[in-house]
Design a protein around this motif. Structure first.
Motif, short mmCIF file in Angstrom:
data_model
loop_
_atom_site.label_atom_id
_atom_site.label_comp_id
_atom_site.label_asym_id
_atom_site.label_seq_id
_atom_site.Cartn_x
_atom_site.Cartn_y
_atom_site.Cartn_z
N GLN A 204 22.76 -24.62 18.32
CA GLN A 204 22.60 -25.91 17.93
C GLN A 204 21.27 -26.92 17.92
O GLN A 204 20.02 -26.97 18.75
N PRO A 205 20.76 -26.44 16.42
CA PRO A 205 19.07 -26.77 16.78
C PRO A 205 18.99 -28.16 16.57
O PRO A 205 19.86 -28.95 16.08
N ILE A 206 17.42 -28.56 16.89
CA ILE A 206 17.43 -29.63 16.26
C ILE A 206 15.55 -30.19 15.89
O ILE A 206 15.19 -29.37 15.75
N ALA A 207 15.96 -31.19 14.90
CA ALA A 207 14.81 -31.31 14.20
C ALA A 207 13.90 -31.92 15.18
O ALA A 207 13.83 -32.23 15.50
N LEU B 238 22.39 -30.37 10.30
CA LEU B 238 21.86 -29.75 8.96
C LEU B 238 21.59 -30.36 7.58
O LEU B 238 20.43 -30.26 7.16
N ASP B 239 22.41 -30.94 7.24
CA ASP B 239 22.95 -31.66 6.06
C ASP B 239 22.41 -32.13 6.18
O ASP B 239 21.39 -33.06 5.02
N GLU B 240 21.43 -33.21 6.98
CA GLU B 240 20.99 -34.77 6.94
C GLU B 240 19.15 -34.16 7.28
O GLU B 240 18.47 -34.71 6.04
N TRP B 241 18.93 -32.70 7.43
CA TRP B 241 17.54 -32.76 7.13
C TRP B 241 17.76 -31.61 6.47
O TRP B 241 16.46 -32.24 5.54
N LEU B 242 18.01 -31.08 5.74
CA LEU B 242 18.12 -30.13 4.30
C LEU B 242 18.24 -32.29 3.10
O LEU B 242 16.54 -31.62 2.06
N ARG B 243 18.93 -33.06 3.86
CA ARG B 243 18.32 -33.95 2.42
C ARG B 243 17.25 -34.29 2.29
O ARG B 243 16.72 -34.80 1.40
N ARG B 244 16.60 -34.64 3.38
CA ARG B 244 15.58 -35.50 4.12
C ARG B 244 14.10 -34.60 3.31
O ARG B 244 13.03 -34.50 3.01
N SER B 245 14.58 -32.88 3.92
CA SER B 245 13.44 -31.77 3.36
C SER B 245 13.69 -31.94 1.59
O SER B 245 12.41 -31.78 1.38
#
Ligand SMILES: NC(=O)c1ccc[n+]([C@@H]2O[C@H](COP(=O)([O-])OP(=O)(O)OC[C@H]3O[C@@H](n4cnc5c(N)ncnc54)[C@H](OP(=O)(O)O)[C@@H]3O)[C@@H](O)[C@H]2O)c1
Length: 250
Positions: A157-160, A239-246
């Protein structure tokens, strides 16, 4: 109020320091490069003078079993002694969910760090976070054998890091819990599935294989080893939002 962030230049530290400054606090971003070293003790007395809160976000330069244990034990002892002398009112430390449920050298070192905090006289809050999304690439590399990445199917359950920093800042400004707060990302899924989604999204051709015998940094991972068992505060960035931001560089 004056707040010292040990490891203030690291992944979480560099995101936490501006959040606290935006709220009007005087923040010392401490690191060896700025002359404040929790291992040698250099600069600790001066940095802690008048600080009400100390946030420990330091990390060991080496993850080798003995080195990492020595780092967290020495650093923890030096910080807590300097804080006791300075009259610090709240020690906040970032630890990891499940360190007492899976067995690897890094987790043992974090258990030792927590033990020192619990035994000290300083009011504290330990924040146990799940693995950072920023750490997925390192996890894949550490579990890879050529083009195959073997991972256990235990829940993950990873966290940003942005969510972690926001929660660390909130906790530091609240009253000490003298206990543990657990935090995790918004999505929970088998370890192998999340890493496979990550590799696919970043165009990494390596294949993830679900392997119940695979270890995580040398330790066994069962279904609930790495996720909070009870109530946990959740981050907002999946994950998807984190990838988008990255990709957008934000
Ligand atoms: N990775 C994960 O998934 C995860 C999950 C949960 C909790 N955590 C915990 O989160 C914490 C922060 O991790 P991170 O990834 O933000 O760390 P990081 O990016 O590796 O940063 C480490 C920080 O520690 C500083 N530091 C190193 N040696 C020091 C010393 N002797 N004295 C003072 N500062 C020192 C570094 O300073 P320089 O910049 O000068 O080197 C840097 O600011 C760690 O305690 C880790 O165990 C990690």
């Amino acid at each position: 109020m004056k707040i010292v962030v040990i490891g203030g230049t690291g992944l979480i530290g560099a995101k936490t320091v501006p959040l606290l400054r935006q709220r009007g606090h005087e923040v010392v971003a401490a690191s060896p490069k700025s002359g404040i070293n929790s291992i040698t003790g250099e600069g600790l007395k001066e940095a802690m003078a008048g600080a009400q809160v100390v946030i420990d976000l330091a990390n060991s330069p080496s993850f080798e079993d003995k080195a990492v244990l020595e780092f967290f034990e020495t650093s923890g002892r030096n910080l807590l002694a300097a804080e006791a002398a300075a009259g610090t009112r709240h020690h906040v430390a970032l630890s990891i969910v499940g360190i007492d449920r899976s067995d690897n050298g890094y987790f043992r070192a974090k258990v030792a760090q927590e033990k020192l905090i619990k035994a000290s006289s300083i009011p504290y809050t330990i924040i146990r976070a799940t693995q950072f999304l920023e750490f997925l690439g390192t996890i894949a590399d550490s579990s890879a054998d050529g083009t195959i990445v073997r991972l256990p199917p235990g829940l993950f359950q990873p966290i940003a890091a942005d969510d972690v920093a926001a929660i660390v800042a909130d906790v530091a400004l609240a009253a000490p819990r003298s206990g543990i707060v657990e935090i995790a990302g918004p999505e929970r899924a088998p370890f192998n599935e999340i890493v496979a989604r990550y590799l696919k999204a970043v165009g990494d051709p390596r294949k993830v294989v679900r392997d119940p015998e695979a270890r995580y940094w040398g330790g066994w991972v069962e279904e609930h080893s790495l996720v909070p068992l009870g109530e946990a505060r959740r981050g907002r960035i999946g994950l998807d939002e984190w990838l988008r931001r990255s990709r957008a560089g934000t």
